[in-house]
Write a protein that holds these residues in place. Structure first.
Motif, PDB file in Angstrom:
ATOM      1  N   LYS A 158     -24.672  -0.745  -3.170  1.00 36.77           N
ATOM      2  CA  LYS A 158     -23.616  -1.749  -3.245  1.00 36.77           C
ATOM      3  C   LYS A 158     -22.323  -1.125  -3.762  1.00 36.77           C
ATOM      4  O   LYS A 158     -22.335  -0.091  -4.423  1.00 36.77           O
ATOM      5  CB  LYS A 158     -24.036  -2.881  -4.183  1.00 36.77           C
ATOM      6  N   ASN A 159     -21.224  -1.785  -3.479  1.00 35.35           N
ATOM      7  CA  ASN A 159     -19.935  -1.332  -3.995  1.00 35.35           C
ATOM      8  C   ASN A 159     -19.915  -1.373  -5.523  1.00 35.35           C
ATOM      9  O   ASN A 159     -20.338  -2.357  -6.136  1.00 35.35           O
ATOM     10  CB  ASN A 159     -18.820  -2.221  -3.454  1.00 35.35           C
ATOM     11  N   ASP A 164     -12.384  -4.141  -4.183  1.00 34.31           N
ATOM     12  CA  ASP A 164     -13.492  -4.984  -3.754  1.00 34.31           C
ATOM     13  C   ASP A 164     -13.485  -5.094  -2.224  1.00 34.31           C
ATOM     14  O   ASP A 164     -12.420  -5.278  -1.624  1.00 34.31           O
ATOM     15  CB  ASP A 164     -13.346  -6.375  -4.370  1.00 34.31           C
ATOM     16  N   SER A 166     -14.250  -7.444  -0.241  1.00 32.45           N
ATOM     17  CA  SER A 166     -13.743  -8.710   0.296  1.00 32.45           C
ATOM     18  C   SER A 166     -12.233  -8.711   0.459  1.00 32.45           C
ATOM     19  O   SER A 166     -11.690  -9.456   1.279  1.00 32.45           O
ATOM     20  CB  SER A 166     -14.175  -9.871  -0.607  1.00 32.45           C
ATOM     21  N   HIS A 169     -11.040  -7.101   4.261  1.00 38.01           N
ATOM     22  CA  HIS A 169     -11.319  -7.634   5.594  1.00 38.01           C
ATOM     23  C   HIS A 169     -10.047  -7.966   6.370  1.00 38.01           C
ATOM     24  O   HIS A 169      -9.995  -7.808   7.589  1.00 38.01           O
ATOM     25  CB  HIS A 169     -12.216  -8.872   5.485  1.00 38.01           C
ATOM     26  N   TYR A 203     -26.775  -8.195   0.650  1.00 39.22           N
ATOM     27  CA  TYR A 203     -25.440  -7.879   0.150  1.00 39.22           C
ATOM     28  C   TYR A 203     -24.490  -7.547   1.303  1.00 39.22           C
ATOM     29  O   TYR A 203     -23.367  -8.064   1.368  1.00 39.22           O
ATOM     30  CB  TYR A 203     -25.517  -6.690  -0.809  1.00 39.22           C
ATOM     31  N   SER A 206     -23.526 -10.580   3.303  1.00 36.63           N
ATOM     32  CA  SER A 206     -22.604 -11.467   2.606  1.00 36.63           C
ATOM     33  C   SER A 206     -21.213 -10.866   2.431  1.00 36.63           C
ATOM     34  O   SER A 206     -20.203 -11.560   2.601  1.00 36.63           O
ATOM     35  CB  SER A 206     -23.184 -11.827   1.233  1.00 36.63           C
ATOM     36  N   GLU A 207     -21.148  -9.567   2.085  1.00 38.33           N
ATOM     37  CA  GLU A 207     -19.895  -8.982   1.626  1.00 38.33           C
ATOM     38  C   GLU A 207     -19.204  -8.028   2.604  1.00 38.33           C
ATOM     39  O   GLU A 207     -18.011  -7.776   2.469  1.00 38.33           O
ATOM     40  CB  GLU A 207     -20.135  -8.223   0.310  1.00 38.33           C
ATOM     41  N   ILE A 208     -19.944  -7.486   3.570  1.00 37.59           N
ATOM     42  CA  ILE A 208     -19.381  -6.398   4.382  1.00 37.59           C
ATOM     43  C   ILE A 208     -19.184  -6.776   5.838  1.00 37.59           C
ATOM     44  O   ILE A 208     -18.068  -6.689   6.362  1.00 37.59           O
ATOM     45  CB  ILE A 208     -20.260  -5.134   4.283  1.00 37.59           C
ATOM     46  N   ARG A 210     -18.536  -8.441   9.415  1.00 37.48           N
ATOM     47  CA  ARG A 210     -17.650  -9.502   9.898  1.00 37.48           C
ATOM     48  C   ARG A 210     -17.499  -9.362  11.406  1.00 37.48           C
ATOM     49  O   ARG A 210     -17.672  -8.287  11.966  1.00 37.48           O
ATOM     50  CB  ARG A 210     -16.250  -9.397   9.269  1.00 37.48           C
ATOM     51  N   ARG A 256     -19.393 -14.162  10.727  1.00 35.29           N
ATOM     52  CA  ARG A 256     -18.175 -14.431   9.962  1.00 35.29           C
ATOM     53  C   ARG A 256     -16.958 -14.130  10.823  1.00 35.29           C
ATOM     54  O   ARG A 256     -16.989 -13.265  11.636  1.00 35.29           O
ATOM     55  CB  ARG A 256     -18.150 -13.579   8.698  1.00 35.29           C
TER      56      ARG A 256
END
Length: 256
Positions: A158-159, A164, A166, A169, A203, A206-208, A210, A256
């Motif tokens: 994880k980062n 961050d 997010s 993007h 993770y 959710s976070e990376i 798109r 996303r």
């Protein structure tokens, strides 16, 4: 097994037909059918052997017959490929500049470049956000008329560094971001790779990732990296998103 986006993109015959129409009618306007940027994790969690497995695995996956055939299927309307390594906030290095894959010689040369041993000292931190910012800068040099732009991020953690993910993007608007999650080969306390992969996949989902059809592929350790990358490349290269249909039963969903 990959973890998939919310809706499956239209592929196969419909996509191939649409691509053929685009090639016939719009080749003069479109410089390439896809710009594919490959990002390799070389942070402190990756040792020298894993580094080689990753570089060799990517080169072997790109030249595998199944991937090679897709890459070379429309040489007049090629895929452009570039690659870079990433680790901490200030640890990114371009391995391969944007290269149009128009024939076997070009593909073999790209694979040779990716196989060259160039392990450099890097931070132990994992700066996924910084890697995304670096990718955004590289995409500015990609052919502007590519029909698709895809960022393919490999990672085993994880980062834990700035910025961050997010926050990055927006810099990658119009780029589909996919991921290849790698479980640790030799965890200190027993084999926990399956649990690690499940947690990391959640993770990255959710976070990376798109974009239309974005997905997470998984590798049970770096020894499985080549096979996972081959699966991932085939899906990325064969996918042409012209619409979406209902998901296949039993598949994890998210977009996303």
């Amino acid at each position: 097994m990959g973890i998939h986006g919310k809706h499956r993109p239209l592929v196969s015959r419909a996509a191939a037909l649409a691509l053929a129409v685009l090639i016939h009618a719009g080749a003069a306007q479109a410089a390439c059918r896809q710009a594919l940027l490959l990002a390799l994790d070389v942070s402190g969690s990756v040792d020298a052997d894993e580094y080689i497995l990753q570089r060799e695995g990517l080169a072997a996956a790109l030249t595998a017959p199944s991937v090679r055939d897709v890459l070379l299927s429309t040489p007049q309307f090629p895929v452009y490929i570039a690659a870079f390594e990433w680790a901490g906030q200030f640890d990114q290095f371009t391995l391969l500049e944007w290269t149009p894959i128009t024939d076997l010689a070009t593909l073999d040369q790209a694979a040779k470049t990716l196989r060259a041993p160039t392990l450099r000292p890097a931070s132990r931190s994992t700066a996924l956000g910084a890697s995304m910012a670096y990718a955004a800068a590289l995409f500015r040099d990609a052919p502007p008329t590519c029909l698709q732009r895809t960022l393919d991020i490999s990672g085993d953690g994880k980062n834990n560094d700035w910025p961050d993910p997010s926050s990055q993007h927006r810099k990658l608007e119009g780029v589909t971001i996919n991921a290849l999650v790698i479980g640790a080969d030799n965890p200190a306390a027993g084999d926990q790779r399956q649990a690690e992969i499940a947690e990391l996949s959640s993770y990255f989902l959710s976070e990376i990732i798109r974009g239309p059809g974005a997905f997470v592929e998984t590798a049970l350790g770096y020894s499985a990296y080549q096979a996972a990358m081959e699966r991932k490349l085939l899906r990325e290269l064969k996918t042409m998103v012209f619409g979406q249909i209902a998901p296949t039963a039993g598949r994890t969903t998210r977009t996303r």
